[in-house]
Design an enzyme around this catalytic site. Sequence first.
Site, PDB file in Angstrom:
ATOM      1  N   PHE A   1     -19.334  30.764  96.541  1.00 19.41           N
ATOM      2  CA  PHE A   1     -19.233  31.194  95.140  1.00 19.41           C
ATOM      3  C   PHE A   1     -19.600  30.029  94.215  1.00 19.41           C
ATOM      4  O   PHE A   1     -19.175  28.899  94.466  1.00 19.41           O
ATOM      5  CB  PHE A   1     -17.819  31.668  94.812  1.00 19.41           C
TER       6      PHE A   1
ATOM      7  N   GLU B   1     -16.115  21.439 100.561  1.00 18.67           N
ATOM      8  CA  GLU B   1     -17.327  21.496  99.737  1.00 18.67           C
ATOM      9  C   GLU B   1     -17.934  20.123  99.476  1.00 18.67           C
ATOM     10  O   GLU B   1     -19.158  19.998  99.370  1.00 18.67           O
ATOM     11  CB  GLU B   1     -17.040  22.205  98.404  1.00 18.67           C
TER      12      GLU B   1
ATOM     13  N   ASP C   1     -18.401  29.329  91.554  1.00 22.15           N
ATOM     14  CA  ASP C   1     -17.149  28.775  91.024  1.00 22.15           C
ATOM     15  C   ASP C   1     -16.725  27.529  91.807  1.00 22.15           C
ATOM     16  O   ASP C   1     -16.069  26.640  91.275  1.00 22.15           O
ATOM     17  CB  ASP C   1     -16.037  29.818  91.124  1.00 22.15           C
ATOM     18  N   PHE C   2     -17.108  27.482  93.099  1.00 23.98           N
ATOM     19  CA  PHE C   2     -16.642  26.392  93.958  1.00 23.98           C
ATOM     20  C   PHE C   2     -17.370  25.075  93.703  1.00 23.98           C
ATOM     21  O   PHE C   2     -17.013  24.057  94.292  1.00 23.98           O
ATOM     22  CB  PHE C   2     -16.752  26.776  95.441  1.00 23.98           C
ATOM     23  N   ILE C   3     -18.383  25.086  92.852  1.00 23.80           N
ATOM     24  CA  ILE C   3     -19.013  23.795  92.511  1.00 23.80           C
ATOM     25  C   ILE C   3     -17.979  22.879  91.855  1.00 23.80           C
ATOM     26  O   ILE C   3     -18.135  21.664  91.859  1.00 23.80           O
ATOM     27  CB  ILE C   3     -20.257  23.918  91.602  1.00 23.80           C
TER      28      ILE C   3
ATOM     29  N   HIS D   1     -13.833  33.562  91.007  1.00 20.12           N
ATOM     30  CA  HIS D   1     -14.881  34.037  91.922  1.00 20.12           C
ATOM     31  C   HIS D   1     -15.906  34.897  91.194  1.00 20.12           C
ATOM     32  O   HIS D   1     -16.569  35.727  91.809  1.00 20.12           O
ATOM     33  CB  HIS D   1     -14.285  34.872  93.065  1.00 20.12           C
TER      34      HIS D   1
END
Lengths: 335, 321
Positions: free
Chosen positions: A93, A70, A95-97, A139
């Site tokens: 998602f 990412e 959330d992955f930030i 997620h």
Amino acid sequence: MTTVTTEVTTDREISYREAINEAIHQEMTSDDSVFVAGIDLAKQGDVFGITQGVLTKFGPKRIMDTPISENAITGLAIGAATQGLRPVISLMFIDFIGVCFDQIINQMAKMKYMFGGKARLPLTVLVNAGAGTGMAAQHSQSLEALLCHIPGLKVVMPSTAYDAKGLMVTSMREDNPVFMIMHKRCSRLRGPVPEESYTVPLGSAAVVREGTDATIVATAYMVHEALAAAETLAGEGISVEVVDPRSLQPLDTETVLESVRKTHRVLTVHEAVEFGGIGGEINAQIAEHAFDHLDAPPMRIGAPFSPVPYSPVLEKEWVVNSDQIIEQTRRLVSG
Amino acid sequence: MTTDLDSEQLLYMFRTMVTIREFEEAAGRMAEQARIPGAVHLYAGEEAVAVGVCSHLEATDTIASTHRGHGHCIAKGGDVKLMLAELLGKSSGYCRGKGGSMHIADLDLGILGANGIVGGGPPIAVGAAFAAQYQGTGGVSVCFSGDGSTNEGTWHESLNFAALFDLPAVFVIENNHWGEFTPQEKQGSITQLSDRAAAYGIPGFTVDGQDVLAVHQAAGEAVARARTGNGPTLLECDTYRFYNHTGRSEGDPRPEEERAAWRERDPLTILCGVLEERAILSGESADRITEEVQREIEEAITFAEEAPYPELSELLTDIYS
């Protein structure tokens, strides 16, 4: 800012995700500097189907499958944007930030300002938000408020297929970083979408249902819950106006205030955790700018202060629904 | 060391290194005198790295830099007047006073910015390298980072990404052996950091970062490899900063003997020796160049001090395009 009430002039119905897909196809056709990068976007066409058909139509130069990295994906967009490209990346998602938050908040958001205005970052970041799909704590979040808090970022969060396409086109033409937050439970919703390209401006809210007794400001999937609640409440003689901000940064405060000056009561609803959510910001602005018009304290509904639980019974309890909106609106109008 | 550089090029390198040194001496002095509002991370001692690498770059090539970025900026053609004005937070500065030492950038010169975050630059360098490949410009993206950054996840992601797609990039590690106040060997499981290249299947080299000719030669091969579509190279330059982590401050935790030993290997003295040996430069003419550069820095200081501060209305400009 002007109030834009969505005007649809087509009978053609497609889904929210198909609408975003169409926007990507159309913008890639008209602008060679657009490229798409992210995990499983090319061959798989994205786990949510957002980039279906792009590889076939535009070839591997314009859409790349990246490693699960990412930071590198986000930096790819930033660095390429400084060189005049118009990247569209997906972090899958929202959330992955968390994995690449430095690249987002310290690099992407601040580069223009830190450089005295010289950088231009025309890039779009696609992320999927929302609970209700059994994906548990990492997620399922709605983290839009985190992004809205960072000067330099723009944040859109459409609820309908029409807005999804129009906001995606606008985002891709923006010379600033824009987060396009897609709600998972909106992705299959169908609605009228003109085939030709069109834009929905950032910072323009939509009045999606007119009413006189109370205003509900709702985001993403909560717009649909609010509309369902409004229908039920109409049967009880309570006339509810529903406003969808569509874009949260910039936020069309004027349309919200206009509605509140008419109905004198307001309830904000979002799926994110209530504490520190965008609803608190909207209510604060209403209190600052329309206090004299209020007949009752502004109310808000968000999720309880916990991670998103997995068990279906707990998740159902966690996610805001139309019953809660109905109950709270009754309290709002009786106060 | 043999070199294909002519005397004009060698003198240009010497002058650029002197400019970096004198700029840093001035910045360090001004920080001590509280004439600079924020922290400065001085590049003195590491000049051969920036100059050796950037001697291969065109304005269309890009560099991503670090918190210790003044040297990179000067070596890539940055204007010391605009740099000093930026250090003072003046509106004539590179970033109109909004960035300061850790954010100096000049996109027209391909300088994608110093960076206040260790490991912040490598992903951005990947993006610039991708753009060069996508647009077919023949441009090369150079990423400078310190030894400390090689322990950041972003650095690893970036090298893997660049290697996977054969991006035209050169990753330069300035191994100055200290990450802030902790020695490199206490921060990493290996000490020869170019060994990390094996993990990405790319060439990795370690060179004497005090010898600008050695850096020039190794960087030349790496840049050529990138430019001809053969992917990234990892180039570790063994070097040392002459001052503490920030400023020239006291409380330097590094052993006195270590510092003295590296002072003996001053990159300016080493290059000067080569130039004298080849009769390109005499001690006298070296002094003359230094004096000229000092005058140039003094003029830049005057420019910076006389420059206006930003208007308060600029607080809310440049956030969005």
